[in-house]
Write an enzyme that holds these catalytic residues in place. Sequence first.
Site, mmCIF file in Angstrom:
data_model
loop_
_atom_site.group_PDB
_atom_site.id
_atom_site.type_symbol
_atom_site.label_atom_id
_atom_site.label_comp_id
_atom_site.label_asym_id
_atom_site.label_seq_id
_atom_site.Cartn_x
_atom_site.Cartn_y
_atom_site.Cartn_z
ATOM 1 N N SER A 1 10.547 0.000 -1.775
ATOM 2 C CA SER A 1 10.651 -1.432 -1.471
ATOM 3 C C SER A 1 9.961 -2.293 -2.520
ATOM 4 O O SER A 1 10.237 -3.494 -2.622
ATOM 5 C CB SER A 1 10.055 -1.729 -0.094
ATOM 6 N N HIS B 1 6.812 -1.738 9.326
ATOM 7 C CA HIS B 1 6.966 -0.305 9.052
ATOM 8 C C HIS B 1 6.250 0.568 10.086
ATOM 9 O O HIS B 1 5.075 0.894 9.915
ATOM 10 C CB HIS B 1 6.442 0.022 7.652
ATOM 11 N N GLU C 1 6.569 3.659 10.569
ATOM 12 C CA GLU C 1 6.267 4.995 10.039
ATOM 13 C C GLU C 1 4.964 5.047 9.264
ATOM 14 O O GLU C 1 4.422 6.123 9.016
ATOM 15 C CB GLU C 1 7.410 5.469 9.137
ATOM 16 N N CYS D 1 12.914 -3.138 8.176
ATOM 17 C CA CYS D 1 12.689 -3.980 7.005
ATOM 18 C C CYS D 1 14.008 -4.486 6.405
ATOM 19 O O CYS D 1 14.653 -5.331 6.996
ATOM 20 C CB CYS D 1 11.828 -3.229 5.990
ATOM 21 N N LEU D 2 14.424 -3.982 5.258
ATOM 22 C CA LEU D 2 15.689 -4.410 4.675
ATOM 23 C C LEU D 2 16.847 -4.085 5.613
ATOM 24 O O LEU D 2 17.797 -4.862 5.747
ATOM 25 C CB LEU D 2 15.898 -3.753 3.304
ATOM 26 N N GLY E 1 14.502 -5.956 -2.936
ATOM 27 C CA GLY E 1 15.453 -6.993 -3.300
ATOM 28 C C GLY E 1 15.936 -7.851 -2.148
ATOM 29 O O GLY E 1 15.451 -7.773 -1.020
#
Length: 367
Positions: free
Chosen positions: A51, A342, A344, A256-257, A230
Amino acid sequence: MKYKQRKKAILLLADGTVFEGKSIGSDGTAFGEICYNTGMTGYQEIFTDPSYFGQLMLTTNAHIGNYGVNNDEVESDSIKIAGLVCKNFSFNYSRDNASNSLENYFEKENVMAISDIDTRAVVRYIRDKGAMNAVISTNTNIEELKLELTKVPEMKGLELASKVSTKEPYFFGDATSPYKISALDIGIKKNILRNLAKRGCYIKVFPYNSTFEDMKSFNPDGFFLSNGPGDPEPLKEAQLVAKKVLEENIPLFGICLGHQIIALANGVSTYKMHNGHRGINHPVKNLITGKGEVTSQNHGFVVKREDVENHSELEITHIHLNDDTLAGMRMKNKNCFSVQYHPEASPGPHDSSYLFDEFIENIKSSK
């Protein structure tokens, strides 16, 4: 104590602001968007997180490198940050189970790093001015670097998933596991795969530009959309995958993304934040349970909260307590949920690991 003569190096921001420091290793120049992470530990996981591809990482912790590196503590197959900016760089390390020094690790991967930077001053500056492109270099010709810096593309509108995604599909976990997952790799972290595997999942990881038909051919019980670098907006193929998964109502989880891709697939917009959230101490509130979570976060884009509030099929499940931005959502009529942070990473507490369990429960209920 190891000592070495080090060359002068500079950090030049896109608006012309200059900070002086010293190079860590060999001569060089690195460009990228400068961002900062507030984590006290976990620098190796940060440096190898896909990321962060294309970003210059400024660490707010005063000491970096003091516990070395360990081959088991990586989130991908290489360092993904464009370069490192720090205050004090430790050339020596004290941890018994370290595999190597951070200095040797950077040299092996040919990554540019500078230290002796007034990181508090830089953080205060970009907190006010916002994240921007920058360059770190042992070349101290400011005008020359300014010219080169103008050629570096802005993060907004930049597609980077293709730079970090696997080129070919691969498998992770035990083939005899009870659940099969098709995961879209748009910058996936290894610990996400570990968390799914230890919950009875056999995962097939697909390249970023895979089609829904490619991923469905694995006959999965659920789909997963990963984190990554990105701007999410250019990832039209991934958005189409999400749309088709939702049409067939197969269990879907995004981080996330991946969370942003699910939002875009539902016609919800995303935007680039002033600074973003990056660290291991971000407070999130679960609106369903009322409980708070200490979370690990790493994102410069976010889903527009107002769009979700006005969407008939979406429900906000989590909010970031520092700025009330959207941190999680679920669909009211589909087997789908996602979070901006996140689970994880488990930054000390395991407050958010239940999200993987929820994904498994969704799969069980749909079988």
